[in-house]
Design a protein around this motif. Structure first.
Motif, short mmCIF file in Angstrom:
data_model
loop_
_atom_site.label_atom_id
_atom_site.label_comp_id
_atom_site.label_asym_id
_atom_site.label_seq_id
_atom_site.Cartn_x
_atom_site.Cartn_y
_atom_site.Cartn_z
N MET A 1 4.50 -1.79 92.10
CA MET A 1 5.75 -1.03 92.17
C MET A 1 6.63 -1.53 93.31
O MET A 1 7.85 -1.68 93.17
CB MET A 1 5.46 0.45 92.35
N LYS A 2 6.00 -1.82 94.44
CA LYS A 2 6.76 -2.29 95.59
C LYS A 2 7.39 -3.65 95.31
O LYS A 2 8.51 -3.94 95.75
CB LYS A 2 5.84 -2.37 96.82
N TYR A 3 6.67 -4.50 94.55
CA TYR A 3 7.18 -5.82 94.24
C TYR A 3 8.33 -5.77 93.24
O TYR A 3 9.32 -6.50 93.35
CB TYR A 3 6.03 -6.69 93.69
N ILE A 4 8.22 -4.87 92.24
CA ILE A 4 9.26 -4.80 91.20
C ILE A 4 10.45 -3.98 91.66
O ILE A 4 11.60 -4.34 91.43
CB ILE A 4 8.67 -4.22 89.89
N GLU B 1 -5.13 2.59 92.40
CA GLU B 1 -3.87 3.19 92.82
C GLU B 1 -3.14 2.29 93.82
O GLU B 1 -1.91 2.20 93.81
CB GLU B 1 -4.14 4.57 93.42
N GLU B 2 -3.92 1.61 94.68
CA GLU B 2 -3.30 0.73 95.67
C GLU B 2 -2.65 -0.47 94.98
O GLU B 2 -1.54 -0.89 95.36
CB GLU B 2 -4.35 0.24 96.68
N SER B 3 -3.33 -1.04 93.99
CA SER B 3 -2.74 -2.19 93.30
C SER B 3 -1.49 -1.81 92.52
O SER B 3 -0.53 -2.58 92.45
CB SER B 3 -3.78 -2.81 92.36
N VAL B 4 -1.46 -0.61 91.95
CA VAL B 4 -0.27 -0.16 91.25
C VAL B 4 0.88 0.02 92.23
O VAL B 4 2.04 -0.32 91.93
CB VAL B 4 -0.55 1.15 90.48
N GLU C 1 8.41 4.51 85.56
CA GLU C 1 7.82 5.16 86.72
C GLU C 1 6.41 4.65 86.95
O GLU C 1 5.88 3.83 86.17
CB GLU C 1 7.82 6.67 86.48
N LYS C 2 5.79 5.12 88.01
CA LYS C 2 4.48 4.62 88.40
C LYS C 2 3.44 4.86 87.31
O LYS C 2 2.63 3.99 87.00
CB LYS C 2 4.05 5.28 89.71
N LYS C 3 3.47 6.03 86.68
CA LYS C 3 2.51 6.34 85.63
C LYS C 3 2.68 5.41 84.42
O LYS C 3 1.71 4.96 83.83
CB LYS C 3 2.66 7.80 85.20
N GLU C 4 3.92 5.13 84.08
CA GLU C 4 4.18 4.28 82.93
C GLU C 4 3.75 2.84 83.19
O GLU C 4 3.21 2.17 82.30
CB GLU C 4 5.67 4.34 82.57
N ILE C 5 3.96 2.36 84.41
CA ILE C 5 3.52 1.00 84.74
C ILE C 5 2.00 0.91 84.74
O ILE C 5 1.40 -0.06 84.26
CB ILE C 5 4.10 0.57 86.10
N SER C 6 1.34 1.95 85.26
CA SER C 6 -0.12 1.98 85.26
C SER C 6 -0.65 1.98 83.83
O SER C 6 -1.62 1.29 83.51
CB SER C 6 -0.62 3.21 86.02
N ALA C 7 -0.01 2.76 82.95
CA ALA C 7 -0.43 2.81 81.55
C ALA C 7 -0.21 1.47 80.86
O ALA C 7 -1.02 1.02 80.03
CB ALA C 7 0.32 3.92 80.80
N ALA C 8 0.89 0.78 81.19
CA ALA C 8 1.16 -0.51 80.59
C ALA C 8 0.13 -1.55 81.02
O ALA C 8 -0.34 -2.36 80.22
CB ALA C 8 2.57 -0.98 80.97
N LEU C 9 -0.25 -1.51 82.30
CA LEU C 9 -1.27 -2.44 82.78
C LEU C 9 -2.62 -2.16 82.14
O LEU C 9 -3.36 -3.09 81.78
CB LEU C 9 -1.38 -2.35 84.31
N ALA C 10 -2.95 -0.88 81.98
CA ALA C 10 -4.22 -0.52 81.35
C ALA C 10 -4.24 -0.94 79.89
O ALA C 10 -5.27 -1.40 79.37
CB ALA C 10 -4.45 0.98 81.48
#
Length: 781
Positions: A480-483, A473-476, A456-465
């Motif tokens: 998400m839109k690309y994946i 938030e916009e880059s995340v 989910e979005k939170k998990e992808i943000s945590a992985a990037l961090a």
């Protein structure tokens, strides 16, 4: 020639001249040497009839001189000369069995040079070793080729060939340096040929054998042969490995220390004689994979197979020269760098050492370097990794070991540690693509923190961090839109795989533009034998990377898109090793002998000896009224105390006898009578506190097994009292038997002992019973 002494003995016999003339007649009858072989049987018959001619009159001195014959002539014609004790000489014919044995021994070749390797029209067989063949793989391949070349073996067994066609041994991708040195002189003695020399038309491939391996990636460029053979045989001794060769029609896996042992047993069963070179190679194979019968995987069958190979004529000098080879200059350079830059960590009493090196090309013989590094660094586990750029030709130049650079694996790495790979056994099958998907699955599961099966979005943000990427938030949302190709707001595994493939292609294009090349990482591990390393399985640890081998000796080759990945992979292997294989050592309190019998300081020699005899013990701790340990008494102290008591008693009796002879006064006699009670007390002996061991070593219950064993060795004692942590309160004893039980050397020494390993609550009935038995102890009166 027959000696003159033997000829003189012949002249003393009455019938000698007639027999010699008969042999001479038989010799002259075969004057034509070209026809000698055809008339051999006829000649033997004439000689046999001549030998049994009745004795005639003794020869006269005027007869002609004696004619002597060579020992070769006698052997060729099957004649045995016997000299009796009285000097009488007789000649007899050898039996057919003796002749066959002698001919077999005479004609057995020391070495058998292989003929020109021509592929017959009737077809051929191939036996494959694994890549970088060792002695065991090569020896078992040559032995299996020998079995398939024997027409007397059963046609339905794995060790027989379906047709009388030649069998070739193929090394798919080189051999270890020691094997290469051996083949430099012996290659022409074995049916070895290169993979490229096989015909392009493989329709004539009748049978294919694979020894010491059961996975496709272990045979490298020879994998295409699996689908061309009419029958595929796999022979291995790694019983805990899974095979991914469905084409196998014969699958033979046995729990022995060497594959050569399995082949030797079949050769012995088929009664096939070996040449000296073949026997030497099979003996080297057994030596190499069993550590000269010293590895813990060695069985009695390995020793019997090695003995049979020695009986077949294996050369011990050749074995001694090749089984232990010295390191080359290149290998010595790698070993020096490895020892200088080793990073060691002690986990649960186990020393784990790692080193990460880089080179500008492939370096051969790293297995021997790792083994030497394990021994010289006093490590229990040693992992050596070498990263090099994959080039055409592959091999490094001489002196390249000097250009090996160190890449230390730091404790705090900027690269996130790789996950612990744990998969089902069936998941290891499928080749490179399946291996890549397994790694992506492990990465996906690590990022899926809530284990929902989606990112989910939170998990992808945590992985990037976690990767050090500063995001908004916009880059995340853009990521998400690309994946998320289906637009459901979450990323499943297939979308994650597609994203990873696309990212990998982009990275390759960048590397190509930047001039960077893909790298190769070799990981080699070695583990010492020991009770703390019984759970270590390097072959299972390296399986996610396509590696394999033994539990205590394995290797893997990893293709890297960038050298920076090597550090994370090695760190991940170490983390997995610690989490899954290095179990916490048992403490002394978990396996000590408890409850334990003890002695009091006021006891005498007789009372302590009665305790030893009644409870069949050889040592007892000495405690005071507060249950604190104040000493230790063993059977040695009791024996010494009894001897001193006996000497004192003898001395006292001699002195009393002397005084009794001198003193005649009745009053003095009455005085000695009054002292009889004192003499009775002397017979009981002195108090234990006067002759016990006072300065004894004690250990706490929380001490690990390794520390207890080191203490036992340093003090050279058979037992040590165990006390509560921070006190001297006795809680048990640790003995040599307790430590041997933990090592599990001997099956007869049961590991689980109810009286010693249960909790205090379960030991309570034994404690109560011992308290009741206390009332039967001898008093100190």
């Amino acid at each position: 020639m027959v000696s003159l002494a033997l000829a003189a003995a012949f002249t003393q016999q009455q019938s000698y001249q007639n027999r010699v003339r008969s042999c001479q007649t038989a010799c002259f009858a075969k004057s034509n040497r070209n026809k000698r072989k055809q008339k051999k049987n006829e000649s033997k018959a004439r000689i046999k009839s001549a030998v049994h001619v009745e004795e005639t009159a003794p020869p006269t001195p005027t007869q002609s001189s004696l004619t002597t014959y060579s020992s070769k002539f006698l052997d060729d014609n099957g004649i045995l000369i016997h000299t009796e004790d009285d000097g009488r000489v007789t000649a007899t014919m050898k039996s057919e069995e003796e002749n066959s044995k002698q001919d077999k021994k005479r004609h057995k070749p020391m070495v058998l040079e292989q003929p020109a390797k021509m592929v017959p029209k009737a077809g051929f067989n191939v036996v494959l070793t694994h890549c970088t063949a060792d002695f065991d793989s090569l020896a078992s391949a040559v032995g299996l080729a020998k079995l398939w070349s024997n027409p007397n073996t059963e046609q339905d067994s794995f060790d027989s060939s379906s047709s009388n066609v030649p069998t070739f041994v193929v090394l798919p991708r080189g051999a270890h340096p020691g094997v290469q040195r051996f083949l430099a002189l012996h290659k022409h003695l074995f049916p070895i040929r290169s993979l490229k020399s096989l015909p392009t038309d493989l329709s004539g491939l009748n049978r294919l054998g694979l020894v010491d391996a059961q996975r496709r990636d272990r045979i490298g460029p020879a994998e295409h042969l699996l689908g061309m053979a009419k029958r595929v045989t796999v022979v291995d001794h790694h019983i805990d490995s899974e095979s991914d060769i469905p084409e196998a029609t014969d699958y033979v896996v046995d729990q022995v220390g060497s594959v050569s042992t399995i082949i030797v047993e079949r050769l012995k069963q088929a009664q096939i004689d070996l040449t000296e070179a073949e026997a030497t190679l099979l003996a080297l194979g057994i030596h190499a994979d069993t550590g000269s019968l010293c590895y813990d995987s060695t069985t009695a069958r390995d020793a019997k197979a090695l003995a049979w190979a020695m009986e077949q004529g294996a050369s011990q000098p050749a074995i001694a020269e090749n089984v232990q080879t010295s390191l080359s200059q290149e290998q010595q350079g790698v070993l020096t760098q490895a020892l200088i830059n080793t990073n060691s960590t002690v986990i649960h009493g186990v020393t784990v050492s790692t080193v990460l090196l880089s080179a500008d090309g492939f370096i051969n013989g790293l297995a021997a370097v790792t083994q030497d590094a394990l021994e010289l660094s006093s490590s229990d586990v040693f992992l050596l990794s070498l990263v090099y750029e994959a080039r055409s030709g592959g091999r490094s130049k001489k002196g390249q070991g000097e250009r090996v650079m160190s890449r230390l694996l730091s404790e705090k790495s900027s690269v996130a540690p790789a996950p612990a790979f744990v998969f089902e056994e069936e998941a290891w099958k499928g080749g490179v693509e399946a291996l890549r998907r397994r790694r992506l699955q492990a990465a996906f599961d690590r990022k899926d923190t809530n284990h929902s099966g989606f990112l989910e979005k939170k998990e992808i943000s945590a992985a990037l961090a976690a990767s050090g990427v500063i995001t908004s938030e916009e880059s995340v949302d853009e990521v998400m839109k690309y994946i998320d190709t289906d637009g459901d707001g979450k990323v499943d595994f297939e979308e994650f795989v597609a994203f990873a493939e696309d990212a990998e292609e982009r990275q390759k294009e960048k590397d190509k533009l930047a001039g960077r090349q893909a790298s190769t990482m070799i990981i080699i591990g070695r583990v010492k034998a020991g009770v703390n390393m019984k759970s270590v399985r390097l072959n299972k640890l390296f399986e996610p990377f396509g590696g394999g081998g033994h539990a205590k000796a394995a290797s893997a080759t990893v293709r890297l898109s960038d050298e920076s990945e090597a550090e994370g992979i090695l760190q991940g292997i170490v983390d997995t090793l610690i989490e899954t294989s290095l179990m916490q050592q048992p403490t002394v309190g978990e396996f000590m002998t408890a409850p334990v019998l003890s002695a009091k300081p006021h006891m005498t020699e007789k009372q302590v000896e009665d305790l030893f005899t009644r409870y069949d013990v050889r040592a007892l701790p000495v405690i005071d009224d507060n249950n604190d340990v104040i000493g230790l008494v063993t059977y040695k102290e009791v024996a010494a105390a009894k001897q001193r008591l006996f000497n004192k008693e003898q001395k006292r009796q001699r002195e009393e006898a002397k005084r009794a002879a001198e003193v005649k006064d009745v009053r003095k006699k009455d005085k000695r009578k009054d002292g009889s009670k004192t003499a009775e007390r002397r017979k009981l002996g002195s108090a234990l506190k006067g002759w016990m061991k006072q300065h004894v070593q004690i250990i706490e219950a929380s001490v690990t097994m390794a520390e207890a064993e080191a203490t036992l060795l340093a003090n050279d004692v058979g037992c040590i009292p165990v006390v509560e942590d921070g006190t001297k309160k006795l809680v048990g004893m640790v003995t040599r038997t307790d430590l041997l039980r933990q090592h599990r050397y001997y099956p007869s020494l049961h590991y689980h002992n109810k009286g010693f390993s249960d909790s205090i609550a379960k030991r309570q009935p034994i404690i109560e019973l011992r308290k009741r038995l206390k009332q039967f102890d001898l008093d100190d009166e």
